[in-house]
Design an enzyme around this catalytic site. Sequence first.
Site, PDB file in Angstrom:
ATOM      1  N   HIS A   1     -35.330  -0.959  45.969  1.00  0.00           N
ATOM      2  CA  HIS A   1     -35.817  -2.317  46.219  1.00  0.00           C
ATOM      3  C   HIS A   1     -34.709  -3.081  46.938  1.00  0.00           C
ATOM      4  CE1 HIS A   1     -37.916  -6.060  45.589  1.00  0.00           C
ATOM      5  NE2 HIS A   1     -36.915  -6.571  44.913  1.00  0.00           N
TER       6      HIS A   1
ATOM      7  N   ILE B   1     -36.589  -6.146  35.625  1.00  0.00           N
ATOM      8  CA  ILE B   1     -36.836  -6.849  36.889  1.00  0.00           C
ATOM      9  C   ILE B   1     -35.513  -7.340  37.501  1.00  0.00           C
ATOM     10  CG2 ILE B   1     -38.139  -8.704  38.015  1.00  0.00           C
ATOM     11  CD1 ILE B   1     -40.156  -8.718  35.864  1.00  0.00           C
TER      12      ILE B   1
HETATM   13  P1  A3D Z   1     -33.652 -17.401  36.381  1.00  0.00           P
HETATM   14  O1  A3D Z   1     -34.730 -18.422  36.501  1.00  0.00           O
HETATM   15  O2  A3D Z   1     -32.256 -17.812  36.679  1.00  0.00           O
HETATM   16  O3  A3D Z   1     -33.738 -16.791  34.910  1.00  0.00           O
HETATM   17  C1  A3D Z   1     -32.799 -15.902  34.417  1.00  0.00           C
HETATM   18  C2  A3D Z   1     -32.596 -16.238  32.950  1.00  0.00           C
HETATM   19  O4  A3D Z   1     -31.718 -15.257  32.387  1.00  0.00           O
HETATM   20  C3  A3D Z   1     -31.944 -17.604  32.714  1.00  0.00           C
HETATM   21  O5  A3D Z   1     -32.798 -18.400  31.888  1.00  0.00           O
HETATM   22  C4  A3D Z   1     -30.636 -17.268  32.006  1.00  0.00           C
HETATM   23  O6  A3D Z   1     -30.260 -18.211  31.007  1.00  0.00           O
HETATM   24  C5  A3D Z   1     -30.969 -15.921  31.386  1.00  0.00           C
HETATM   25  N1  A3D Z   1     -29.795 -15.129  31.028  1.00  0.00           N
HETATM   26  C6  A3D Z   1     -28.601 -15.024  31.667  1.00  0.00           C
HETATM   27  N2  A3D Z   1     -27.799 -14.184  30.997  1.00  0.00           N
HETATM   28  C7  A3D Z   1     -28.502 -13.732  29.932  1.00  0.00           C
HETATM   29  C8  A3D Z   1     -28.213 -12.840  28.870  1.00  0.00           C
HETATM   30  N3  A3D Z   1     -27.024 -12.229  28.769  1.00  0.00           N
HETATM   31  N4  A3D Z   1     -29.166 -12.615  27.942  1.00  0.00           N
HETATM   32  C9  A3D Z   1     -30.373 -13.225  28.016  1.00  0.00           C
HETATM   33  N5  A3D Z   1     -30.700 -14.097  28.996  1.00  0.00           N
HETATM   34  C10 A3D Z   1     -29.768 -14.338  29.942  1.00  0.00           C
HETATM   35  O7  A3D Z   1     -33.977 -16.135  37.314  1.00  0.00           O
HETATM   36  P2  A3D Z   1     -35.423 -15.537  37.702  1.00  0.00           P
HETATM   37  O8  A3D Z   1     -36.263 -15.507  36.497  1.00  0.00           O
HETATM   38  O9  A3D Z   1     -35.905 -16.197  38.935  1.00  0.00           O
HETATM   39  O10 A3D Z   1     -34.974 -14.056  38.142  1.00  0.00           O
HETATM   40  C11 A3D Z   1     -34.493 -13.152  37.164  1.00  0.00           C
HETATM   41  C12 A3D Z   1     -33.974 -11.884  37.813  1.00  0.00           C
HETATM   42  O11 A3D Z   1     -35.055 -11.202  38.473  1.00  0.00           O
HETATM   43  C13 A3D Z   1     -32.898 -12.074  38.887  1.00  0.00           C
HETATM   44  O12 A3D Z   1     -31.892 -11.087  38.743  1.00  0.00           O
HETATM   45  C14 A3D Z   1     -33.662 -11.866  40.188  1.00  0.00           C
HETATM   46  O13 A3D Z   1     -32.821 -11.432  41.232  1.00  0.00           O
HETATM   47  C15 A3D Z   1     -34.631 -10.797  39.774  1.00  0.00           C
HETATM   48  N6  A3D Z   1     -35.794 -10.639  40.635  1.00  0.00           N
HETATM   49  C16 A3D Z   1     -36.215  -9.368  40.885  1.00  0.00           C
HETATM   50  C17 A3D Z   1     -37.320  -9.134  41.666  1.00  0.00           C
HETATM   51  C18 A3D Z   1     -37.772  -7.737  41.925  1.00  0.00           C
HETATM   52  O14 A3D Z   1     -38.732  -7.533  42.629  1.00  0.00           O
HETATM   53  C19 A3D Z   1     -37.072  -6.618  41.326  1.00  0.00           C
HETATM   54  C20 A3D Z   1     -38.017 -10.222  42.230  1.00  0.00           C
HETATM   55  C21 A3D Z   1     -37.572 -11.505  41.963  1.00  0.00           C
HETATM   56  C22 A3D Z   1     -36.452 -11.708  41.155  1.00  0.00           C
END
Ligand code: A3D
Length: 320
Positions: free
Chosen positions: A176, A119
């Site tokens: 995307h 994701i």
């Molecule tokens: P967030 O709540 O910041 O969670 C990301 C987590 O990843 C944090 O808890 C970090 O500690 C952890 N992290 C960072 N580096 C590492 C690592 N090396 N190993 C393991 N964990 C790590 O973000 P989120 O949950 O809101 O979003 C996560 C990702 O999804 C981001 O890149 C967003 O841009 C992406 N995203 C994609 C979509 C799609 O439709 C594709 C939609 C929404 C978000």
Amino acid sequence: MARPKIALIGAGQIGGTLAHLAAIKELGDVILFDISEGIPQGKALDLAESGPAEGFDAVMKGTNDYADIAGADVCIVTAGVPRKPGMSRDDLLGINLKVMKSVGEGIAAHAPNAFVICITNPLDAMVWALREFSGLPHNMVCGMAGVLDSARFRHFLSVEFNVSMRDVTAFVLGGHGDTMVPLTRYSTVGGIPLPDLVDMGWTTQDKLDAIVQRTRDGGAEIVGLLKTGSAFYAPATSAIEMAEAFLKDQKRLLPCAAHVEGSYGLNGFYVGVPTIIGAGGVERVVEIKMDKSEQAMFDKSVDAVKGLVEACKGIDSSLS
Ligand code: A3D
């Protein structure tokens, strides 16, 4: 029979929501992995404590050790950083590429037989890189985007037509990003294609064009409102739909970022296309016919993804 094991790599906003949904839907035991100490453990314990009221028995475990994902049937990867207002998904490339390297190596070492759903953004380039770093078979690594983008399109259409979201089907293909391709000809209400609904006076072409654009900007709209991160409820639901299709061998036709070899004029490339997801992972890429303007939009989107993949190769020479 033992419960399936679902490893969530990244225990942030989406990771926590994924864990909650997997528990409520009783999809299996959940391992929440994150580099941040305490967050996965705290979320797992909090979720486990919802089990008695919710009525699930699945194990919820938080960890900072990849060894705990051993033997996972599904890995859903959200590790990395999300965007903030003013950022494009592509601005995340450098930092999230490094994260994909460590995640890919962790999955290869401990859960090489898993079905992996990425994701992390920028999605199409990150899923490609994750596959390269992990070395897993292409059919077992895919990216979640099309299900979410289509769900956004379906929601906006249901509001415009004042009909149930369940009766609206929609197709959003391509990368995307800003160049994603909502296909109106293949989107329907109860089987009636959108262009016919314009002819029937249900909406106007201008309104439909505005909905298409709002779909393309769907992620940014939520980033602009939240200000501290990006969407997480609908992204998590969309990935769970894909995981469930795999775990229950549902043979669902879902748009996802899949490895395309031979069809769509592409040769070994990850981009959003319709796929069949079942126990074999991405079992089939479905090639649909596009008219000239749809093909032009798709080609533009593919070019944008190609540019990001080249940028990845420029940053990490092991990918060349
Ligand atoms: P967030 O709540 O910041 O969670 C990301 C987590 O990843 C944090 O808890 C970090 O500690 C952890 N992290 C960072 N580096 C590492 C690592 N090396 N190993 C393991 N964990 C790590 O973000 P989120 O949950 O809101 O979003 C996560 C990702 O999804 C981001 O890149 C967003 O841009 C992406 N995203 C994609 C979509 C799609 O439709 C594709 C939609 C929404 C978000």
